[in-house]
Design a protein around this motif. Structure first.
Motif, PDB file in Angstrom:
ATOM      1  N   UNK A  74       1.083  -1.176   0.161  1.00  0.00           N
ATOM      2  CA  UNK A  74       0.096  -0.041  -0.244  1.00  0.00           C
ATOM      3  C   UNK A  74       0.733   1.045  -0.028  1.00  0.00           C
ATOM      4  N   UNK A  75       1.882   1.255   1.067  1.00  0.00           N
ATOM      5  CA  UNK A  75       2.397   2.493   1.094  1.00  0.00           C
ATOM      6  C   UNK A  75       3.359   2.605  -0.452  1.00  0.00           C
ATOM      7  N   UNK A  76       3.841   1.451  -0.758  1.00  0.00           N
ATOM      8  CA  UNK A  76       4.603   2.212  -2.557  1.00  0.00           C
ATOM      9  C   UNK A  76       3.596   2.426  -3.199  1.00  0.00           C
ATOM     10  N   UNK A  77       1.645   1.852  -3.474  1.00  0.00           N
ATOM     11  CA  UNK A  77       1.139   2.446  -4.476  1.00  0.00           C
ATOM     12  C   UNK A  77       0.887   3.623  -4.107  1.00  0.00           C
ATOM     13  N   UNK A  78       0.895   4.538  -2.964  1.00  0.00           N
ATOM     14  CA  UNK A  78       0.519   5.742  -2.979  1.00  0.00           C
ATOM     15  C   UNK A  78       1.729   6.136  -3.325  1.00  0.00           C
ATOM     16  N   UNK A  79       3.206   6.417  -2.955  1.00  0.00           N
ATOM     17  CA  UNK A  79       4.975   7.124  -3.405  1.00  0.00           C
ATOM     18  C   UNK A  79       4.691   7.154  -5.378  1.00  0.00           C
ATOM     19  N   UNK A  80       3.821   5.228  -5.777  1.00  0.00           N
ATOM     20  CA  UNK A  80       3.551   5.946  -7.303  1.00  0.00           C
ATOM     21  C   UNK A  80       2.402   6.371  -7.954  1.00  0.00           C
ATOM     22  N   UNK A  81       1.917   6.329  -6.734  1.00  0.00           N
ATOM     23  CA  UNK A  81       0.584   7.456  -7.512  1.00  0.00           C
ATOM     24  C   UNK A  81       0.889   8.873  -7.608  1.00  0.00           C
ATOM     25  N   UNK A  82       1.493   8.863  -6.081  1.00  0.00           N
ATOM     26  CA  UNK A  82       2.726  11.006  -6.701  1.00  0.00           C
ATOM     27  C   UNK A  82       2.870  11.269  -7.435  1.00  0.00           C
ATOM     28  N   UNK A  83       3.585  10.314  -7.633  1.00  0.00           N
ATOM     29  CA  UNK A  83       5.165  10.317  -8.741  1.00  0.00           C
ATOM     30  C   UNK A  83       3.963  10.627 -10.225  1.00  0.00           C
ATOM     31  N   UNK A  84       2.956   9.953 -10.765  1.00  0.00           N
ATOM     32  CA  UNK A  84       2.539   9.905 -12.123  1.00  0.00           C
ATOM     33  C   UNK A  84       2.168  10.734 -12.338  1.00  0.00           C
ATOM     34  N   UNK A  85       2.652  10.725 -14.230  1.00  0.00           N
ATOM     35  CA  UNK A  85       2.396  11.844 -14.983  1.00  0.00           C
ATOM     36  C   UNK A  85       1.263  11.674 -15.839  1.00  0.00           C
TER      37      UNK A  85
END
Ligand code: FAD
Length: 473
Positions: A242-253
């Motif tokens: 879950x934590x990794x997904x949050x970071x991926x969502x935040x950095x998605x362009x």
């Protein structure tokens, strides 16, 4: 003006959602107009605590002595006008605003989980909610305030009136903003007065925790209503996924991956929700509630497809996860989120336990370290706890729920968490404010010298120290 002084009439004003003990008041004063309020304040020399809807979590609306003033009769609601401005009395509840705006084409973004809060209370605490991840807190939506000082002076304060100029009151008197060196931290933050060089006066009053003035009229700025929301609750076999997904969502362009809300539930939150939501998958160690605003209806499928594609390659169990199919689902997901703090508050009340909840945040760069530190510290503490909240802003609420004989130990755990957060550039309150119960942490955050400077601001507005006694300082 109504004045209530029988014990049974005063006692409902002595309690908010913090379960703070030791409150007391001689009477509750309920003016019906601003003129009545002003006349009363001009003659008054007792401490005054302003009460809103009393959903606060820091006891800032709860009196220690003197009088409670309640503006519960200030319930006017006008607009929105063609520019999306809505005028309201401070006692209007957030839920009423949401109902009032349905079908109007306008939207009020701040959505604290507690929709029974009053607008006045949310301005005083600069409340924020799940959607603040994208749209920010209440401060961004305040256009104008009518304020009354505790000595009865009155002013209308508009967006754009800078603290570089004096604030002028109805009797011609002026307040000059004192010279102070402090600047508020540059992250989600609701700890004490907001201070930035050359800021607007409005920004000082928003988030002033009931200590500077009473708001008698509020003008809100609205945004055009998004056509729809795409929303879901995702379930994970591990917390790290879950934590990794949050970071991926935040950095998605990717242009369709711009969530307005990212909210976290740890396994202890989920176990408490299981009774009311029995289809919740039992393997889940963590969950993430997301919302994505969709600007026009035709774009909905494109957003849905992008989210599916994005999630397919991640460690999330898509088959077990829930996606909204209708407005009823959206409401159900909000209820899912809303129930967690309510269940905790009910559990605390049942056990006669004062709420011990954190409200801290750190900059993005410290996110994963913070999550790991929280988990290690809490597991080592060996007492019941729950973690949930605004993970998109690195802003989690930890609730410690110790048995009665472990309260001191729980306070020591809380203290360790504060130390870590302050060492990592964070704030001790990102949303609920300081009130009466977080003053020690606030002092640690800003330091004794800055605190003296902030007290100078308070003295400009309330030299006798009558308003909101016991809050902040
Ligand atoms: C289950 C639950 C969930 C919550 N979730 C959130 C959340 O997601 N986000 C969030 O930010 N908060 C949340 N809260 C906290 C609370 O709802 C907010 O702090 C809210 O802004 C308080 O509003 P209120 O009307 O209840 O104010 P009160 O608690 O009555 O008072 C709060 C402060 O506002 C001052 N005040 C009230 N009216 C005025 C006025 N007219 N003029 C000047 N000062 C005034 C009071 O003096 C006091 O200092 C939650 C609370 C609960 C119980």
């Amino acid at each position: 003006m109504i004045i209530k002084n029988e014990h049974s009439a005063v006692s409902p004003y002595l309690k908010d959602a913090s379960n703070f003990p030791g409150s007391s008041a001689d009477a509750v004063v309920i003016p019906e107009t601003t003129e009545e309020l002003v006349a009363f304040l001009k003659d008054n020399d007792q401490p005054v605590t302003l009460s809103g809807a009393r959903t606060g979590l820091t006891a800032s609306g709860i009196p220690l002595s003197g009088l409670v003033v309640s503006l519960e009769k200030f319930r006017q609601l006008e607009g929105p006008d063609a520019q999306g401005k809505l005028r309201c009395g401070p006692a209007v509840r957030l839920r009423e605003i949401q109902e009032h705006l349905k079908g109007s084409g306008w939207f009020y973004p701040p959505n604290p989980t507690e929709a029974l809060a009053s607008v006045g209370g949310t301005v005083a605490t600069n409340a924020s909610g799940s959607r603040s991840y994208k749209w920010g807190a209440t401060r961004n939506y305040i256009e104008e305030l009518e304020i009354v000082l505790v000595d009865g002076r009155r002013a209308t304060v508009r967006r754009g009136q800078s603290t570089r100029d004096p604030l002028v009151f109805d009797d011609g008197s002026r307040i000059v903003f004192p010279e102070i060196g402090y600047t508020s931290p540059d992250c989600k933050n609701a700890a004490g007065f907001f201070v930035r060089p050359g800021m607007d006066w409005l920004d000082l009053f928003v988030g002033s925790d009931g200590t500077l003035c009473l708001f008698t009229r509020i003008q809100l700025k609205l945004l055009p209503d998004p056509a729809d929301f795409l929303s879901g609750i995702l379930f994970f076999k591990t917390e790290e996924a879950c934590w990794d997904l949050v970071e991926a969502l935040r950095s998605s362009d990717e242009e369709h991956i711009r969530p307005c809300a990212l909210e976290y539930f740890d396994r202890y939150s989920l176990s408490r929700l299981k009774t009311e939501f029995p289809t919740l998958p039992s393997f889940a160690q963590a969950a993430l509630f997301f919302e994505q605003d969709v600007p026009d209806e035709d774009a909905f499928d494109a957003f849905l497809e992008s989210w599916y594609e994005f999630l397919e390659s991640r460690e999330v169990d898509l088959d077990a996860s829930w996606f909204s199919q209708s407005p009823a689902d959206l409401e159900k997901f909000h209820e899912f989120r809303h129930r967690v703090p309510l269940i905790i508050n009910e559990e605390n009340s049942r056990n006669n336990r004062m709420k011990m909840g954190t409200d801290m945040a750190v900059p993005d760069s410290r996110f994963q370290d913070m999550m790991r530190y929280y988990r290690a510290t809490l597991e080592e503490a060996g007492m019941p706890y729950v973690v949930f909240g605004h993970i998109g802003d690195n802003h989690l609420h930890i609730n410690l729920m110790p048995p009665a004989n472990q309260r001191e130990r729980a306070l020591a755990v809380y203290d360790r968490l504060v130390t870590w957060i302050l060492q990592n550039g964070g704030t001790v309150s990102a949303e609920h404010g300081i009130g009466k119960i977080k003053k020690d942490y606030y002092r640690r955050m800003v330091g004794a010298e800055t605190l003296d400077q902030l007290i100078q601001i308070k003295r400009c507005f309330d030299p006798r120290g009558l308003l909101g006694q016991g809050n902040l300082f």
